[in-house]
Design a protein around this motif. Structure first.
Motif, PDB file in Angstrom:
ATOM      1  N   UNK A 140      55.128  44.901  77.200  1.00 16.99           N
ATOM      2  CA  UNK A 140      56.464  43.701  77.367  1.00 16.99           C
ATOM      3  C   UNK A 140      56.928  44.576  78.200  1.00 16.99           C
ATOM      4  N   UNK A 141      56.304  44.904  79.824  1.00 13.74           N
ATOM      5  CA  UNK A 141      56.814  45.849  79.950  1.00 13.74           C
ATOM      6  C   UNK A 141      57.693  45.118  81.647  1.00 13.74           C
ATOM      7  N   UNK A 178      56.275  34.626  74.415  1.00 10.85           N
ATOM      8  CA  UNK A 178      58.414  34.546  74.706  1.00 10.85           C
ATOM      9  C   UNK A 178      58.948  35.011  75.210  1.00 10.85           C
ATOM     10  N   UNK A 179      58.301  35.893  76.160  1.00 12.42           N
ATOM     11  CA  UNK A 179      58.989  36.394  76.984  1.00 12.42           C
ATOM     12  C   UNK A 179      59.546  35.636  78.150  1.00 12.42           C
ATOM     13  N   UNK A 208      52.762  34.264  70.170  1.00 10.81           N
ATOM     14  CA  UNK A 208      53.748  34.025  69.425  1.00 10.81           C
ATOM     15  C   UNK A 208      55.398  34.987  69.224  1.00 10.81           C
ATOM     16  N   UNK A 209      55.062  36.139  70.313  1.00  9.32           N
ATOM     17  CA  UNK A 209      55.615  37.083  70.418  1.00  9.32           C
ATOM     18  C   UNK A 209      56.639  37.254  71.743  1.00  9.32           C
ATOM     19  N   UNK A 210      57.488  37.812  70.887  1.00  9.99           N
ATOM     20  CA  UNK A 210      59.239  37.988  71.720  1.00  9.99           C
ATOM     21  C   UNK A 210      58.543  38.656  72.193  1.00  9.99           C
ATOM     22  N   UNK A 211      59.829  39.466  73.306  1.00  9.17           N
ATOM     23  CA  UNK A 211      60.510  40.828  73.442  1.00  9.17           C
ATOM     24  C   UNK A 211      60.916  41.553  72.540  1.00  9.17           C
ATOM     25  N   UNK A 214      56.917  44.472  68.279  1.00  7.66           N
ATOM     26  CA  UNK A 214      56.865  45.269  67.988  1.00  7.66           C
ATOM     27  C   UNK A 214      57.702  45.806  66.291  1.00  7.66           C
ATOM     28  N   UNK A 215      59.090  45.687  66.958  1.00 11.30           N
ATOM     29  CA  UNK A 215      60.107  45.764  66.418  1.00 11.30           C
ATOM     30  C   UNK A 215      60.894  44.597  65.427  1.00 11.30           C
ATOM     31  N   UNK A 216      60.578  43.208  66.174  1.00 10.51           N
ATOM     32  CA  UNK A 216      61.222  41.925  65.266  1.00 10.51           C
ATOM     33  C   UNK A 216      60.774  41.034  65.174  1.00 10.51           C
ATOM     34  N   UNK A 217      58.940  41.148  65.408  1.00  9.36           N
ATOM     35  CA  UNK A 217      58.201  40.007  64.603  1.00  9.36           C
ATOM     36  C   UNK A 217      57.271  40.625  63.344  1.00  9.36           C
ATOM     37  N   UNK A 218      58.218  40.501  62.361  1.00  6.30           N
ATOM     38  CA  UNK A 218      57.315  40.874  61.234  1.00  6.30           C
ATOM     39  C   UNK A 218      55.938  40.158  60.720  1.00  6.30           C
TER      40      UNK A 218
END
Length: 241
Positions: A140-141, A178-179, A208-211, A214-218
């Motif tokens: 997510x750079x 979801x960037x 379905x990932x947000x920025x 790896x910390x927020x989407x379990x």
């Protein structure tokens, strides 16, 4: 999110070392966190569970993993606030040099993994392309300077991959569905520049990932994306250049 067996990190100034079981030396993955961070932030990134998880996961797969903290901060100057990317770039370059001379590391097999705002710090490495750099991963750079941050225009990964020189090392870009447009549009520009210059990029989509997934989407999707990225970078360290 990930729960690999926790490994004790050896702390050395701004580096945290996660060592694999078995004989050394090994290839190394250097994790470069994002930012800019507010001055005096605590805890700092290498103490965040996400980077402890990445370090432990990578070490369990075989490489030495090193989290390199850098001084990417928002600084108030005479012309307004600016993100101190030149200082952070020096910190990362110093970390790479220290990792490569460590006897526990194979200096000819190094990978760099950049996250979020740390993505701009990939520029120098994409431009210089040393022979020992076996892979570059971008998660997510941020891949274009933000005008309001007053970033030195030298930090431009899309321009760097178009410059002549040695072949660009294998690239992995983890892209989230979801960037924010502020970040997704430079990613599209980067991929277009890579394609236009014949530079292959492996893209790992997290629909379905947000920025910061790896910390927020379990979720299973998040876990699988991290595991796939770690496996990708580990495999590139094993392969021939």
């Amino acid at each position: 999110m990930l729960t690999p067996p926790d490994r004790h990190a050896e702390r050395e100034v701004n580096l945290d070392w996660y060592l694999p079981d078995g004989d050394l030396p090994r290839p190394a993955v250097i994790l470069v966190h994002g930012g800019p961070m507010p001055p005096g932030m605590s805890p700092t990134p290498r103490d965040w569970p996400v980077y402890r998880g990445y370090g432990s996961l990578l070490a369990s797969l075989g490489p030495v993993a090193v989290t390199a903290e850098h001084r990417l901060q928002m600084v108030v100057g005479p012309d307004g606030p600016f993100a101190d990317y030149p200082t952070a770039a020096q910190d990362v370059a110093g970390a790479v040099e220290r990792v490569r001379v460590d006897p526990r590391v194979d200096p000819e097999r190094i990978a760099l993994w950049f996250f979020s705002g740390g993505g701009l710090l990939s520029t120098d490495w994409l431009r210089e392309r040393p022979e020992w750099l076996r892979a570059v991963a971008l998660t997510y750079p941020l891949l274009a300077p933000l005008p309001e941050w007053g970033i030195d225009p030298r930090f431009a990964p899309a321009a760097a991959i178009g410059e002549a020189g040695r072949p660009v090392p294998p690239l992995l870009l983890t892209r989230v569905g979801l960037e924010r447009r502020l970040l997704s549009e430079p990613v599209a520009v980067f991929l277009k520049a890579a394609g236009g210059n014949g530079v292959p990029v492996d893209v790992l989509d997290v629909p379905n990932g947000q920025h910061g997934f790896d910390m927020l989407d379990h979720t299973d999707e998040s876990r699988q994306a991290v595991e796939k990225a770690a496996a990708w970078i580990t495999e590139r360290l094993r392969g021939q250049r």
